[in-house]
Design an enzyme around this catalytic site. Structure first.
Site, PDB file in Angstrom:
ATOM      1  N   GLN A   1      -5.580  -0.322  -3.764  1.00 59.45           N
ATOM      2  CA  GLN A   1      -6.308  -1.438  -4.370  1.00 59.45           C
ATOM      3  C   GLN A   1      -7.226  -0.975  -5.506  1.00 59.45           C
ATOM      4  O   GLN A   1      -7.382  -1.659  -6.507  1.00 59.45           O
ATOM      5  CB  GLN A   1      -7.107  -2.163  -3.279  1.00 59.45           C
ATOM      6  CG  GLN A   1      -7.745  -3.457  -3.779  1.00 59.45           C
ATOM      7  CD  GLN A   1      -8.497  -4.185  -2.682  1.00 59.45           C
ATOM      8  OE1 GLN A   1      -8.105  -4.135  -1.510  1.00 59.45           O
ATOM      9  NE2 GLN A   1      -9.576  -4.854  -3.041  1.00 59.45           N
TER      10      GLN A   1
ATOM     11  N   CYS B   1      -1.847  -2.797   6.840  1.00 62.47           N
ATOM     12  CA  CYS B   1      -1.940  -1.523   7.561  1.00 62.47           C
ATOM     13  C   CYS B   1      -3.221  -1.452   8.395  1.00 62.47           C
ATOM     14  O   CYS B   1      -3.289  -0.697   9.366  1.00 62.47           O
ATOM     15  CB  CYS B   1      -1.831  -0.340   6.599  1.00 62.47           C
ATOM     16  SG  CYS B   1      -3.073  -0.292   5.305  1.00 62.47           S
TER      17      CYS B   1
ATOM     18  N   HIS C   1      -5.392  -5.953   4.149  1.00 59.93           N
ATOM     19  CA  HIS C   1      -4.364  -4.915   4.224  1.00 59.93           C
ATOM     20  C   HIS C   1      -3.664  -4.957   5.584  1.00 59.93           C
ATOM     21  O   HIS C   1      -4.306  -4.788   6.618  1.00 59.93           O
ATOM     22  CB  HIS C   1      -5.001  -3.534   4.000  1.00 59.93           C
ATOM     23  CG  HIS C   1      -5.497  -3.353   2.595  1.00 59.93           C
ATOM     24  ND1 HIS C   1      -4.924  -2.458   1.717  1.00 59.93           N
ATOM     25  CD2 HIS C   1      -6.497  -3.961   1.916  1.00 59.93           C
ATOM     26  CE1 HIS C   1      -5.544  -2.526   0.551  1.00 59.93           C
ATOM     27  NE2 HIS C   1      -6.514  -3.419   0.642  1.00 59.93           N
TER      28      HIS C   1
ATOM     29  N   CYS D   1       0.847  -1.190   0.000  1.00 62.83           N
ATOM     30  CA  CYS D   1       0.000   0.000   0.000  1.00 62.83           C
ATOM     31  C   CYS D   1       0.886   1.245   0.000  1.00 62.83           C
ATOM     32  O   CYS D   1       1.920   1.298   0.661  1.00 62.83           O
ATOM     33  CB  CYS D   1      -0.969   0.001   1.169  1.00 62.83           C
ATOM     34  SG  CYS D   1      -0.367   0.813   2.655  1.00 62.83           S
ATOM     35  N   GLU D   2       0.475   2.213  -0.790  1.00 61.70           N
ATOM     36  CA  GLU D   2       1.322   3.395  -0.961  1.00 61.70           C
ATOM     37  C   GLU D   2       1.228   4.349   0.231  1.00 61.70           C
ATOM     38  O   GLU D   2       2.005   5.286   0.324  1.00 61.70           O
ATOM     39  CB  GLU D   2       0.973   4.122  -2.255  1.00 61.70           C
ATOM     40  CG  GLU D   2      -0.375   4.804  -2.277  1.00 61.70           C
ATOM     41  CD  GLU D   2      -0.636   5.504  -3.612  1.00 61.70           C
ATOM     42  OE1 GLU D   2       0.028   5.168  -4.602  1.00 61.70           O
ATOM     43  OE2 GLU D   2      -1.504   6.387  -3.644  1.00 61.70           O
ATOM     44  N   HIS D   3       0.305   4.119   1.127  1.00 64.89           N
ATOM     45  CA  HIS D   3       0.175   5.024   2.279  1.00 64.89           C
ATOM     46  C   HIS D   3       1.074   4.636   3.437  1.00 64.89           C
ATOM     47  O   HIS D   3       1.512   5.487   4.199  1.00 64.89           O
ATOM     48  CB  HIS D   3      -1.283   5.053   2.755  1.00 64.89           C
ATOM     49  CG  HIS D   3      -2.224   5.528   1.692  1.00 64.89           C
ATOM     50  ND1 HIS D   3      -3.409   4.884   1.389  1.00 64.89           N
ATOM     51  CD2 HIS D   3      -2.119   6.562   0.839  1.00 64.89           C
ATOM     52  CE1 HIS D   3      -3.995   5.513   0.393  1.00 64.89           C
ATOM     53  NE2 HIS D   3      -3.239   6.534   0.038  1.00 64.89           N
ATOM     54  N   HIS D   4       1.328   3.333   3.589  1.00 62.83           N
ATOM     55  CA  HIS D   4       2.132   2.859   4.722  1.00 62.83           C
ATOM     56  C   HIS D   4       3.312   1.996   4.293  1.00 62.83           C
ATOM     57  O   HIS D   4       4.108   1.579   5.127  1.00 62.83           O
ATOM     58  CB  HIS D   4       1.259   2.051   5.685  1.00 62.83           C
ATOM     59  CG  HIS D   4       0.045   2.797   6.163  1.00 62.83           C
ATOM     60  ND1 HIS D   4      -1.187   2.696   5.544  1.00 62.83           N
ATOM     61  CD2 HIS D   4      -0.110   3.670   7.180  1.00 62.83           C
ATOM     62  CE1 HIS D   4      -2.053   3.477   6.163  1.00 62.83           C
ATOM     63  NE2 HIS D   4      -1.435   4.083   7.163  1.00 62.83           N
TER      64      HIS D   4
HETATM   65 ZN    ZN Z   1      -2.047   1.372   4.085  1.00 64.47          ZN
END
Ligand code: ZN
Length: 195
Positions: A128, A158, A156, A87-90
């Protein structure tokens, strides 16, 4: 380029990322010089390059390499394809299953290419929703079939390991083109992937 098992690691990138991972290890308060961690920055640097190798790959070229003219015009389904992405956020993994269908219009594609196309987009920093759409568009643009359907079910890390700690929740995304926008066709596909 053939990847997946082997990857030619770029030396300069490995060196730079190793330094970054060393900083992370020290940054969390660990002793980066203790034995168990000595080679970790380099290993992590290579793992990160492996997991992001999709940036250097071309999904449409992969599909075009195994496209065949064929009169078949029934739904083709490849289901339960394993998915691993970040995931690009975490920068934490998300993983699950992908189901893909298309209805040919003059061309079919070698079935092994569909999992490879998924890997091209999954081996990047992703969300996703975008991953679902990128797989869909690559197939639509290359094969130009009567319709494409993509469903992704993923968990996920995260969400599971941090934050809300919802260990059992599954995120489902779907995208459809052409014939799959018609309810009857879409339902037939959804029924076949849930059996
Ligand atoms: Zn994430």
């Amino acid at each position: 380029m053939s990847f997946s098992q082997q990857l030619n690691y770029d030396e300069a990138t490995t060196e730079k990322l190793s330094g970054n991972f060393q900083d992370i290890i020290a940054g969390v308060g660990e002793d980066a010089t203790r034995e168990g961690l000595l080679k970790t920055p380099e290993r992590a640097a290579k793992a990160m390059q492996f997991l992001t190798q999709g940036y250097d790959q071309d999904a449409e070229a992969i599909l075009k390499s195994a496209m065949f003219a064929e009169d078949y015009s029934e739904m083709v389904i490849v289901k339960d394809i394993e998915l691993y992405s970040l995931c690009e956020h975490h920068l934490l993994p998300f993983f699950g299953k992908v189901h893909v269908a298309y209805i040919p219009d003059g061309y079919i594609v070698g079935l092994s290419k569909i999992p490879r196309v998924i890997d091209v987009f999954a081996r990047r920093f992703q969300v996703q929703e975008r991953l679902t759409d990128e797989v869909l568009q690559a197939i639509q643009k290359t094969l130009n079939p009567l319709g494409v359907a993509v469903v992704i079910e993923a968990r996920h890390m995260c969400m599971m390991m941090r934050g809300v700690q919802k260990q059992t929740s599954v995120t489902t995304t779907s995208a459809f083109t052409g014939a799959f926008k018609a309810e009857r066709t879409r339902n037939e596909f959804l029924k076949l992937i849930t059996n």
